[in-house]
Structure formats: C-alpha cells, structure tokens
Write a protein that holds these residues in place. Structure first.
Motif, short mmCIF file in Angstrom:
data_model
loop_
_atom_site.label_atom_id
_atom_site.label_comp_id
_atom_site.label_asym_id
_atom_site.label_seq_id
_atom_site.Cartn_x
_atom_site.Cartn_y
_atom_site.Cartn_z
N CYS A 1 -0.20 -11.84 14.01
CA CYS A 1 -1.11 -11.96 12.85
C CYS A 1 -2.56 -12.28 13.73
CB CYS A 1 -1.23 -11.96 11.56
SG CYS A 1 -0.49 -11.32 10.60
N THR A 2 -3.58 -11.97 13.59
CA THR A 2 -4.50 -12.51 14.39
C THR A 2 -6.10 -12.88 13.76
OG1 THR A 2 -5.27 -10.28 15.27
CG2 THR A 2 -4.05 -11.61 16.80
N LEU A 3 -6.78 -13.22 13.28
CA LEU A 3 -7.64 -13.95 12.86
C LEU A 3 -8.52 -12.80 12.35
CD1 LEU A 3 -9.25 -16.27 11.23
CD2 LEU A 3 -10.43 -16.08 13.22
N ASP A 4 -8.24 -12.73 10.88
CA ASP A 4 -8.87 -11.22 10.06
C ASP A 4 -8.23 -10.38 10.28
OD1 ASP A 4 -11.78 -12.52 9.52
OD2 ASP A 4 -12.31 -11.76 11.75
N SER A 5 -7.06 -9.95 10.70
CA SER A 5 -5.73 -9.16 10.37
C SER A 5 -5.38 -9.04 9.25
CB SER A 5 -4.83 -9.66 11.18
OG SER A 5 -4.37 -9.74 12.86
N GLU A 6 -5.40 -7.96 8.47
CA GLU A 6 -5.02 -7.53 7.76
C GLU A 6 -3.67 -7.18 7.17
OE1 GLU A 6 -5.43 -3.27 4.84
OE2 GLU A 6 -7.10 -3.91 6.43
N VAL A 7 -3.03 -8.15 6.23
CA VAL A 7 -1.36 -7.80 6.27
C VAL A 7 -1.36 -7.83 4.52
CG1 VAL A 7 -1.05 -9.79 7.89
CG2 VAL A 7 -1.65 -10.30 5.27
N ALA A 8 -0.12 -6.83 3.91
CA ALA A 8 0.51 -6.57 3.44
C ALA A 8 1.37 -7.33 2.72
CB ALA A 8 0.56 -5.50 2.61
N LEU A 9 1.27 -8.68 1.18
CA LEU A 9 2.44 -9.65 1.19
C LEU A 9 3.76 -8.72 -0.12
CD1 LEU A 9 0.60 -13.24 1.60
CD2 LEU A 9 2.57 -11.98 2.94
N ARG A 10 4.28 -9.53 -0.42
CA ARG A 10 5.06 -8.81 -1.47
C ARG A 10 6.28 -9.77 -1.71
NH1 ARG A 10 9.43 -3.25 -1.81
NH2 ARG A 10 9.80 -4.25 0.50
N VAL A 11 5.64 -10.50 -3.33
CA VAL A 11 6.84 -10.88 -3.30
C VAL A 11 7.71 -11.19 -4.68
CG1 VAL A 11 7.12 -13.35 -4.55
CG2 VAL A 11 5.03 -12.76 -2.93
N GLY A 12 8.75 -10.62 -4.83
CA GLY A 12 9.90 -10.94 -5.49
C GLY A 12 9.92 -8.72 -5.51
N GLY A 13 10.54 -8.96 -6.75
CA GLY A 13 11.37 -6.97 -6.37
C GLY A 13 12.45 -6.75 -5.73
N ASP A 14 12.63 -5.56 -5.69
CA ASP A 14 13.57 -5.24 -3.97
C ASP A 14 13.11 -4.98 -2.56
OD1 ASP A 14 14.52 -3.98 -6.33
OD2 ASP A 14 13.40 -2.15 -6.58
N PHE A 15 14.19 -6.11 -2.24
CA PHE A 15 13.92 -5.86 -0.93
C PHE A 15 14.63 -4.78 0.06
CE2 PHE A 15 13.23 -10.07 -2.94
CZ PHE A 15 11.84 -10.35 -2.03
N PHE A 16 13.76 -4.43 0.97
CA PHE A 16 14.37 -3.03 1.24
C PHE A 16 13.38 -3.14 2.88
CE2 PHE A 16 12.38 -0.83 -1.79
CZ PHE A 16 11.75 0.66 -1.11
N PHE A 17 13.91 -2.61 3.87
CA PHE A 17 13.14 -2.06 5.01
C PHE A 17 14.14 -0.79 5.70
CE2 PHE A 17 12.27 -2.32 9.97
CZ PHE A 17 11.20 -1.79 9.77
N ASP A 18 13.25 0.35 5.03
CA ASP A 18 14.00 1.45 5.64
C ASP A 18 13.42 2.31 6.32
OD1 ASP A 18 15.91 3.28 5.95
OD2 ASP A 18 15.44 4.43 3.87
N PRO A 19 12.72 2.01 7.82
CA PRO A 19 12.01 3.33 8.58
C PRO A 19 12.58 4.34 9.18
CG PRO A 19 12.94 1.45 10.44
CD PRO A 19 13.22 1.25 8.86
N GLN A 20 11.95 5.50 8.95
CA GLN A 20 12.33 6.95 9.33
C GLN A 20 11.51 7.89 10.37
OE1 GLN A 20 13.84 7.90 6.68
NE2 GLN A 20 13.80 5.68 6.43
N PRO A 21 12.47 8.16 11.36
CA PRO A 21 12.31 8.20 12.69
C PRO A 21 10.58 9.21 12.70
CG PRO A 21 14.20 8.98 11.70
CD PRO A 21 14.25 8.56 10.42
N GLY A 22 9.85 9.29 13.28
CA GLY A 22 8.35 9.34 13.39
C GLY A 22 7.66 8.52 12.60
#
Length: 119
Positions: A1-22
């Motif tokens: 990230c750089t200064l002024d970048s937008e990021v999304a954070l998530r704390v707790g809950g379900d943890f998964f990363f499931d990218p789809q083709p495309g």
C-alpha cells in the motif's frame, strides 16, 4: 500500500480466500499474532497451490501478491516459520513475510534474520 491507498480490513469471523477465474487480481496483506497464524497459513498454502497450478497448467486465475506480517514473543513461537520461508523461496515476489518478535533474548538464526523486526 502507499499513502492514501484504500484498504479493507476484517477482524474475526470466517477466514478464507477463494478467488475465481476471471476475478481481478488482489494483493493480500495478512496480519497474524501467535496461534492466529493458523487460518492465514492455510490461505498462504492455497495461494501457493494456485501459483503452482498457474505455472504448470496456465489456469485462468489472476493472482496478486501476498504479504504476511506475523508477530510472536520470540522466534521459537513463530509457528510454521520454516514452511513460510519455503513458500517465500518457492514464490519470490509473490509471497513474502515480515516476522516480528517482541521478547527475543537469544540469537536469531541466520535464515530468519533478513525477515525479522523487533526484539
């Protein structure tokens, strides 16, 4: 990230990363402390599998980078550290990690030194 970048954070809950083709590629920043590494280590393994499959079969996943920030009291409490170092070596520029130790009193092994902050 750089200064002024937008990021999304998530704390707790379900943890998964499931990218789809495309899907558009995303750059992940994973933050773990102590045993909280468990679900994030699984995500790293999944990312490594996708990179490996992409290199061998040319799948349609567009993958970004994954950067792990992992903190523990000392290096002996950094779970999966050898596996994580292996992933960084196997996928340079795609998977990286910065380990942070807060109460290290002994010498840090040479293999970990370039990736350690704190003490």
């Amino acid at each position: 990230c750089t200064l002024d970048s937008e990021v999304a954070l998530r704390v707790g809950g379900d943890f998964f990363f499931d990218p789809q083709p495309g899907d558009s590629p995303v750059n992940l920043v994973l933050i773990a402390g102590g045993v909280g590494i468990n679900p994030l280590f699984s995500i790293l393994l999944h990312i490594a599998d996708l990179h490996e499959y992409q290199e061998s079969k040319g799948n349609r996943h567009k993958l970004g980078t994954a950067k792990l920030y992992y903190s523990a009291k000392n290096t002996s409490e950094l779970l999966f550290k050898k596996n994580i170092l292996g992933l960084m070596k196997a996928f340079p520029g795609k998977i990286s990690c910065c380990f942070h130790v807060t109460q290290q009193h002994s010498q840090i092994c040479e293999e970990l030194q370039p990736h350690i902050t704190g003490t």
